[in-house]
Design a protein around this motif. Structure first.
Motif, PDB file in Angstrom:
ATOM      1  N   ASP A  88      24.943  13.310  70.167  1.00 27.09           N
ATOM      2  CA  ASP A  88      26.136  13.380  71.003  1.00 27.09           C
ATOM      3  C   ASP A  88      25.796  13.093  72.459  1.00 27.09           C
ATOM      4  O   ASP A  88      26.603  12.524  73.193  1.00 27.09           O
ATOM      5  N   ARG A 108      23.878   1.827  73.570  1.00 24.75           N
ATOM      6  CA  ARG A 108      25.128   2.402  74.104  1.00 24.75           C
ATOM      7  C   ARG A 108      26.157   1.295  74.340  1.00 24.75           C
ATOM      8  O   ARG A 108      27.337   1.438  74.009  1.00 24.75           O
ATOM      9  N   ARG A 109      25.695   0.178  74.902  1.00 25.88           N
ATOM     10  CA  ARG A 109      26.599  -0.939  75.179  1.00 25.88           C
ATOM     11  C   ARG A 109      27.189  -1.523  73.896  1.00 25.88           C
ATOM     12  O   ARG A 109      28.341  -1.973  73.879  1.00 25.88           O
ATOM     13  N   GLY A 113      28.215   6.021  70.100  1.00 28.54           N
ATOM     14  CA  GLY A 113      29.202   6.965  70.596  1.00 28.54           C
ATOM     15  C   GLY A 113      28.668   8.087  71.447  1.00 28.54           C
ATOM     16  O   GLY A 113      29.434   8.924  71.926  1.00 28.54           O
ATOM     17  N   THR A 115      26.961  10.087  74.724  1.00 31.50           N
ATOM     18  CA  THR A 115      26.916   9.966  76.179  1.00 31.50           C
ATOM     19  C   THR A 115      25.469   9.757  76.583  1.00 31.50           C
ATOM     20  O   THR A 115      24.583  10.490  76.133  1.00 31.50           O
ATOM     21  N   ASP A 141      25.935   6.118  81.170  1.00 32.25           N
ATOM     22  CA  ASP A 141      27.175   6.744  81.613  1.00 32.25           C
ATOM     23  C   ASP A 141      27.003   7.494  82.922  1.00 32.25           C
ATOM     24  O   ASP A 141      27.982   7.712  83.648  1.00 32.25           O
ATOM     25  N   CYS A 360      31.910  12.423  82.690  1.00 31.06           N
ATOM     26  CA  CYS A 360      31.467  11.068  82.365  1.00 31.06           C
ATOM     27  C   CYS A 360      31.230  10.872  80.876  1.00 31.06           C
ATOM     28  O   CYS A 360      30.809   9.796  80.456  1.00 31.06           O
ATOM     29  N   GLY A 361      31.507  11.892  80.067  1.00 29.39           N
ATOM     30  CA  GLY A 361      31.194  11.824  78.658  1.00 29.39           C
ATOM     31  C   GLY A 361      32.147  10.964  77.864  1.00 29.39           C
ATOM     32  O   GLY A 361      33.258  10.651  78.291  1.00 29.39           O
ATOM     33  N   THR A 362      31.705  10.579  76.704  1.00 27.32           N
ATOM     34  CA  THR A 362      32.552   9.847  75.781  1.00 27.32           C
ATOM     35  C   THR A 362      33.560  10.801  75.145  1.00 27.32           C
ATOM     36  O   THR A 362      33.428  12.020  75.206  1.00 27.32           O
ATOM     37  N   ALA A 363      34.549  10.237  74.515  1.00 30.03           N
ATOM     38  CA  ALA A 363      35.529  11.065  73.806  1.00 30.03           C
ATOM     39  C   ALA A 363      34.842  11.904  72.743  1.00 30.03           C
ATOM     40  O   ALA A 363      35.252  13.027  72.464  1.00 30.03           O
ATOM     41  N   ARG A 364      33.784  11.354  72.166  1.00 31.30           N
ATOM     42  CA  ARG A 364      33.037  12.090  71.139  1.00 31.30           C
ATOM     43  C   ARG A 364      32.465  13.394  71.693  1.00 31.30           C
ATOM     44  O   ARG A 364      32.508  14.424  71.043  1.00 31.30           O
TER      45      ARG A 364
END
Length: 376
Positions: A88, A108-109, A113, A115, A141, A360-364
């Motif tokens: 995660d 990541r690019r 999923g 951060t 990120d 700055c995290g992803t939705a995950r």
């Protein structure tokens, strides 16, 4: 949540202070029922030096002191994409090989999923700018910088998307007062020689005052050249070499006072960034006297949490005062402990990390934050 840390080394703290902080952060994450795994290269400089200096028993000491930590050694054929696929959060330390820094960013690019954060705890952004400028950080990120002045350097240079200040701190599960331990010495300094970055300061603030006051003094650390060892011996200072960080609280407890001698690059180019020993010493409840450094971010309360000596003469005077005045010593101890417990433990830094992840995290990641953490 599953946290994956690319470290220079978690196992070895031989001339590698960042291991102290990451151990505390990972322990705090596991205490909160998250999963934390560290990856380190099989030939990491610190780990290789530790094995050469101390032998395999030093690694065994680490596992005995930190049984809940999970370091994994990787080599050239390691499948990094598989390792990070289920993470995660991935945090990559700045001593990681540049090609690997880019490789993780590329994952990541390409849609991974997790951060992805880059973590800088050194002065290469000012002392070796080309090393940091050459890193590929645009796919990260965020950047975690261990001081505001370092954060500003990243922003000015345009390195990374978002840059956050994330100070080091004391692992309060390890660093705490030990009043039951008998005091056997006067002064202890725990620090590495470090590429001649503070050789004159060590002579002025440590060797000279200890000799003049005939203090029972101990020095622990590594990479001391022969001329430095000779100077310690001439001043009747006991040199004990490397000390495992897990043994430092006991060493502090058995002495009456310690000191902070910052490296020159931090004093001159990155003011406001102390070494992690400041946090650890204050957390252990030992009076601390510092050679000059500018607490530009008001992390502490100079004159209350610790004393500051402007030169060797002042260091001599302050050492004499602290050793002779029990009330002064007790006041420094109480004030330093108060500040650490209120602001500067790994518990506080994990709280800050979750706040950064929300920003700055992803939705995950955000979807998995507990309600309290997501609100902070």
């Amino acid at each position: 949540m599953r946290f994956l840390f690319y470290t220079h080394s978690l196992v070895s703290d031989w001339n590698h202070g960042n291991a102290h902080f990451l151990r505390g952060v990972m322990r705090e994450l596991t205490r909160r029922h998250h999963e934390a795994l560290a990856l380190e290269h099989v030939d990491s400089w610190s780990r290789c030096n530790l094995l050469h200096d101390q032998g395999p028993q030093a690694v065994e000491k680490f596992h005995a002191a930190f049984p809940q930590l999970r370091p994994q050694i990787y080599g050239e054929q390691f499948d990094h994409e598989t390792a990070i696929a289920d993470a995660d959060v991935v945090i990559v330390h700045e001593w990681t090989e540049p090609a690997l820094v880019e490789r993780i960013g590329r994952a990541r690019r390409n849609g991974a999923g997790f951060t992805l954060l880059f973590h800088d705890t050194h002065h290469r952004a000012v002392s070796a700018k080309g090393d940091i400028a050459g890193l590929t950080l645009e796919d990260y990120d965020g950047v975690l910088a261990f001081g505001e002045t370092l954060r500003q350097r990243y922003l000015q240079a345009g390195w990374g998307r978002s840059v956050f200040t994330w100070h080091e701190a004391a692992d309060e599960a390890l660093f705490c007062p030990m009043p039951e331990v008998a005091t056997t010495g006067d002064l202890i300094w725990i620090g590495n020689w470090g590429d001649d970055e503070r050789s004159s300061e060590i002579a002025e603030f440590l060797v000279g005052p200890a000799r003049e006051l005939t203090l029972k003094t101990t020095v622990r650390g590594v990479r001391y050249p022969q001329q430095a060892l000779d100077a310690l011996q001439d001043a009747n200072i006991a040199y004990g070499g490397w000390i495992a960080n897990a043994e430092v609280p006991l060493a502090f407890a058995s002495h009456k006072v310690t000191m902070h001698i910052p490296r020159r690059p931090y004093v001159e180019n990155l003011p406001g960034i102390p070494t992690i020993r400041v946090f650890e010493a204050l957390a252990c409840g030992i009076p601390l006297i510092c050679a000059p450094w500018d607490d530009a971010e008001a992390l502490f309360r100079p004159g209350r949490d610790y004393l500051v000596a402007g030169n060797g003469r002042e260091m001599t005077r302050l050492l004499r005062d602290v050793l002779a005045d029990d009330a002064l010593s007790a006041a420094l101890i109480a004030s330093g402990l108060e500040t650490i417990r209120a602001r500067h433990t790994c518990r506080h830094r994990v709280d800050e990390l979750f706040a950064i992840l929300e920003r700055c995290g992803t939705a995950r990641v955000v979807s998995q934050l507990p309600a309290k953490e997501a609100a902070e």
